[in-house]
Design a protein around this motif. Structure first.
Motif, mmCIF file in Angstrom:
data_model
loop_
_atom_site.group_PDB
_atom_site.id
_atom_site.type_symbol
_atom_site.label_atom_id
_atom_site.label_comp_id
_atom_site.label_asym_id
_atom_site.label_seq_id
_atom_site.Cartn_x
_atom_site.Cartn_y
_atom_site.Cartn_z
ATOM 1 N N LEU A 5 0.850 -1.184 0.000
ATOM 2 C CA LEU A 5 0.000 0.000 0.000
ATOM 3 C C LEU A 5 0.885 1.233 0.000
ATOM 4 O O LEU A 5 1.752 1.363 0.864
ATOM 5 N N ASN A 6 0.672 2.120 -0.949
ATOM 6 C CA ASN A 6 1.347 3.421 -0.917
ATOM 7 C C ASN A 6 0.289 4.452 -0.567
ATOM 8 O O ASN A 6 -0.474 4.886 -1.426
ATOM 9 N N ASN A 7 0.235 4.844 0.690
ATOM 10 C CA ASN A 7 -0.798 5.777 1.133
ATOM 11 C C ASN A 7 -0.354 7.229 1.068
ATOM 12 O O ASN A 7 -1.071 8.112 1.521
ATOM 13 N N SER A 8 0.797 7.488 0.481
ATOM 14 C CA SER A 8 1.224 8.871 0.264
ATOM 15 C C SER A 8 0.326 9.507 -0.787
ATOM 16 O O SER A 8 -0.015 8.874 -1.788
ATOM 17 N N LEU A 9 -0.028 10.761 -0.582
ATOM 18 C CA LEU A 9 -0.848 11.474 -1.561
ATOM 19 C C LEU A 9 -0.019 12.046 -2.704
ATOM 20 O O LEU A 9 -0.574 12.442 -3.735
ATOM 21 N N THR A 10 1.311 12.096 -2.533
ATOM 22 C CA THR A 10 2.142 12.760 -3.534
ATOM 23 C C THR A 10 3.400 12.002 -3.953
ATOM 24 O O THR A 10 3.925 12.246 -5.024
ATOM 25 N N GLU A 11 3.900 11.109 -3.117
ATOM 26 C CA GLU A 11 5.204 10.494 -3.367
ATOM 27 C C GLU A 11 5.090 9.066 -3.897
ATOM 28 O O GLU A 11 4.278 8.277 -3.409
ATOM 29 N N THR A 12 5.923 8.741 -4.867
ATOM 30 C CA THR A 12 6.057 7.349 -5.282
ATOM 31 C C THR A 12 6.957 6.649 -4.263
ATOM 32 O O THR A 12 7.675 7.303 -3.503
ATOM 33 N N ILE A 13 6.882 5.336 -4.255
ATOM 34 C CA ILE A 13 7.774 4.558 -3.402
ATOM 35 C C ILE A 13 8.469 3.506 -4.261
ATOM 36 O O ILE A 13 7.988 3.155 -5.338
ATOM 37 N N SER A 14 9.590 3.026 -3.772
ATOM 38 C CA SER A 14 10.331 1.968 -4.443
ATOM 39 C C SER A 14 10.352 0.748 -3.544
ATOM 40 O O SER A 14 10.533 0.874 -2.330
ATOM 41 N N ILE A 15 10.163 -0.410 -4.145
ATOM 42 C CA ILE A 15 10.303 -1.662 -3.410
ATOM 43 C C ILE A 15 11.235 -2.557 -4.214
ATOM 44 O O ILE A 15 11.435 -2.340 -5.412
ATOM 45 N N GLU A 16 11.781 -3.556 -3.567
ATOM 46 C CA GLU A 16 12.639 -4.499 -4.271
ATOM 47 C C GLU A 16 11.994 -5.872 -4.265
ATOM 48 O O GLU A 16 11.692 -6.428 -3.199
ATOM 49 N N LEU A 17 11.777 -6.404 -5.446
ATOM 50 C CA LEU A 17 11.215 -7.750 -5.585
ATOM 51 C C LEU A 17 12.343 -8.768 -5.508
ATOM 52 O O LEU A 17 13.341 -8.632 -6.213
ATOM 53 N N PRO A 18 12.174 -9.816 -4.681
ATOM 54 C CA PRO A 18 13.224 -10.826 -4.569
ATOM 55 C C PRO A 18 13.264 -11.799 -5.741
ATOM 56 O O PRO A 18 14.242 -12.514 -5.937
ATOM 57 N N ALA A 19 12.179 -11.819 -6.528
ATOM 58 C CA ALA A 19 12.070 -12.749 -7.661
ATOM 59 C C ALA A 19 11.129 -12.145 -8.695
ATOM 60 O O ALA A 19 10.449 -11.149 -8.419
ATOM 61 N N ALA A 20 11.059 -12.739 -9.863
ATOM 62 C CA ALA A 20 10.120 -12.291 -10.886
ATOM 63 C C ALA A 20 8.694 -12.416 -10.345
ATOM 64 O O ALA A 20 8.411 -13.294 -9.519
ATOM 65 N N ALA A 21 7.815 -11.510 -10.785
ATOM 66 C CA ALA A 21 6.452 -11.494 -10.251
ATOM 67 C C ALA A 21 5.480 -10.950 -11.280
ATOM 68 O O ALA A 21 5.871 -10.299 -12.250
ATOM 69 N N GLN A 22 4.205 -11.237 -11.050
ATOM 70 C CA GLN A 22 3.109 -10.648 -11.813
ATOM 71 C C GLN A 22 2.551 -9.519 -10.949
ATOM 72 O O GLN A 22 2.215 -9.732 -9.783
ATOM 73 N N GLN A 23 2.459 -8.309 -11.512
ATOM 74 C CA GLN A 23 2.042 -7.127 -10.764
ATOM 75 C C GLN A 23 0.629 -6.710 -11.138
ATOM 76 O O GLN A 23 0.285 -6.622 -12.316
ATOM 77 N N TYR A 24 -0.174 -6.430 -10.116
ATOM 78 C CA TYR A 24 -1.516 -5.876 -10.272
ATOM 79 C C TYR A 24 -1.561 -4.618 -9.404
ATOM 80 O O TYR A 24 -1.485 -4.719 -8.175
ATOM 81 N N THR A 25 -1.651 -3.430 -10.023
ATOM 82 C CA THR A 25 -1.657 -2.179 -9.261
ATOM 83 C C THR A 25 -2.954 -1.428 -9.519
ATOM 84 O O THR A 25 -3.313 -1.154 -10.669
ATOM 85 N N LEU A 26 -3.655 -1.112 -8.430
ATOM 86 C CA LEU A 26 -4.899 -0.350 -8.489
ATOM 87 C C LEU A 26 -4.621 1.110 -8.166
ATOM 88 O O LEU A 26 -3.977 1.417 -7.159
ATOM 89 N N THR A 27 -5.119 2.007 -9.034
ATOM 90 C CA THR A 27 -4.999 3.446 -8.837
ATOM 91 C C THR A 27 -6.291 4.099 -9.312
ATOM 92 O O THR A 27 -7.163 3.434 -9.875
ATOM 93 N N ALA A 28 -6.373 5.408 -9.119
ATOM 94 C CA ALA A 28 -7.486 6.206 -9.634
ATOM 95 C C ALA A 28 -6.981 7.634 -9.812
ATOM 96 O O ALA A 28 -5.991 8.028 -9.199
ATOM 97 N N SER A 29 -7.664 8.390 -10.651
ATOM 98 C CA SER A 29 -7.224 9.765 -10.895
ATOM 99 C C SER A 29 -7.380 10.635 -9.655
ATOM 100 O O SER A 29 -6.581 11.536 -9.426
ATOM 101 N N THR A 30 -8.399 10.360 -8.844
ATOM 102 C CA THR A 30 -8.597 11.039 -7.555
ATOM 103 C C THR A 30 -9.070 10.009 -6.545
ATOM 104 O O THR A 30 -9.496 8.914 -6.922
#
Length: 76
Positions: A5-30
């Motif tokens: 969960l990235n609950n920042s209203l303005t900042e991106t975050i970086s994470i490190e994946l230990p292995a290959a993965a399938q990514q599903y990211t939910l966002t919205a314009s507001t």
């Protein structure tokens, strides 16, 4: 499965994946947007009120940037 969960209203975050993965990211314009995006594509119901197929983004191991106000699932 990792849930990030990235609950920042303005900042991106970086994470490190230990292995290959399938990514599903939910966002919205507001935060009150009527349309959710899955990997930057709108989640829209079809004529029978079903969601279309949910397609992940393939990621190699390593650093991944996640947008502000997002929920991401990684399937390793």
């Amino acid at each position: 499965v990792y849930l990030v969960l990235n609950n920042s209203l303005t900042e991106t975050i970086s994470i490190e994946l230990p292995a290959a993965a399938q990514q599903y990211t939910l966002t919205a314009s507001t935060l009150r947007s009527p349309v959710m995006l899955l990997n930057e594509k709108p989640l829209i119901l079809d004529k029978t009120q079903q969601l279309s197929s949910l397609f992940p983004v393939s990621r190699e191991s390593g650093v991944v940037e996640l947008p502000s106000k997002s929920v991401s699932f990684f399937v390793l």
